[in-house]
Design an enzyme around this catalytic site. Sequence first.
Site, short mmCIF file in Angstrom:
data_model
loop_
_atom_site.label_atom_id
_atom_site.label_comp_id
_atom_site.label_asym_id
_atom_site.label_seq_id
_atom_site.Cartn_x
_atom_site.Cartn_y
_atom_site.Cartn_z
N LYS A 90 0.37 2.12 -2.25
CA LYS A 90 0.31 1.78 -0.83
C LYS A 90 0.16 0.27 -0.61
CE LYS A 90 -1.51 6.26 0.67
NZ LYS A 90 -2.62 6.92 1.38
N TYR A 128 5.18 11.03 7.20
CA TYR A 128 3.86 11.59 7.49
C TYR A 128 3.87 12.52 8.70
CZ TYR A 128 1.78 8.57 3.97
OH TYR A 128 1.46 7.98 2.78
N PHE A 187 -5.69 10.38 13.24
CA PHE A 187 -5.47 9.18 12.41
C PHE A 187 -4.00 8.82 12.23
CE2 PHE A 187 -5.84 12.80 9.46
CZ PHE A 187 -4.64 12.68 8.75
N ARG A 202 -2.56 13.61 -9.47
CA ARG A 202 -3.66 13.75 -8.50
C ARG A 202 -5.00 13.48 -9.17
NH1 ARG A 202 -2.19 14.92 -3.65
NH2 ARG A 202 -4.20 15.76 -2.98
N THR A 244 -9.31 11.57 -2.12
CA THR A 244 -8.66 10.82 -1.05
C THR A 244 -9.53 9.67 -0.55
OG1 THR A 244 -7.48 12.80 -0.37
CG2 THR A 244 -7.63 11.04 1.26
N ARG A 258 -7.87 5.35 -6.97
CA ARG A 258 -8.54 5.12 -5.70
C ARG A 258 -9.93 4.52 -5.89
NH1 ARG A 258 -6.17 10.69 -3.08
NH2 ARG A 258 -4.23 9.78 -2.30
N ASN A 297 -6.51 3.68 0.54
CA ASN A 297 -6.90 4.34 -0.71
C ASN A 297 -5.89 4.15 -1.84
OD1 ASN A 297 -4.89 6.06 0.17
ND2 ASN A 297 -6.21 7.85 0.38
N HIS A 351 -0.66 7.41 -3.03
CA HIS A 351 -0.32 8.72 -2.47
C HIS A 351 0.27 9.55 -3.59
CE1 HIS A 351 1.54 11.80 0.11
NE2 HIS A 351 2.56 11.71 -0.73
N GLU A 357 9.25 15.27 -0.75
CA GLU A 357 8.88 13.87 -0.74
C GLU A 357 9.79 13.02 -1.64
OE1 GLU A 357 4.18 14.23 0.48
OE2 GLU A 357 4.67 13.73 -1.59
#
Length: 147
Positions: A12, A52, A60, A88, A94, A105, A115, A118, A129
């Site tokens: 990100k 998203y 949010f 993950r 998260t 993260r 964070n 993704h 995705e």
Amino acid sequence: MANIQRTLAIVKPDAVAKKAAGQIMARIEESGLEVVGLKRMQLDEEMARGFYAVHKERPFFGDLVKFMTSGPVVVLALEGEDAIKRWRDLMGPTNSNEAPAGTMRGDFGTDIERNATHGSDAPETARLELAYFFNAGEIQGLVEALP
């Protein structure tokens, strides 16, 4: 038989701004996952809103779109045995404030929004995705060779 999967990873804008993308990619490769697709790009508002869209009714959503368009991202197609769970696990929870040291993260994130990374949460999500960011010719790896 091995459960070879593909998953999407995004470094990100916060992590790219911190110059952490290379460290994150190195950790991915050190974990045994293979990077089979890679792009650095700037998401525009339409692209971020589309990606998203599942969160569009959440409070949010606007902040998430603004954050994801605030700077470049690195999108990766990862491949390997149980790739979704493994990525993950490498990312951590998260909320970066709850993520242990040694996770992406925990080491590179700031909070629940900023964070650092993704990752897809399920095989169907991963397919959708990956297709959002990559066409078939932009990803190489073992999956094409599987029966």
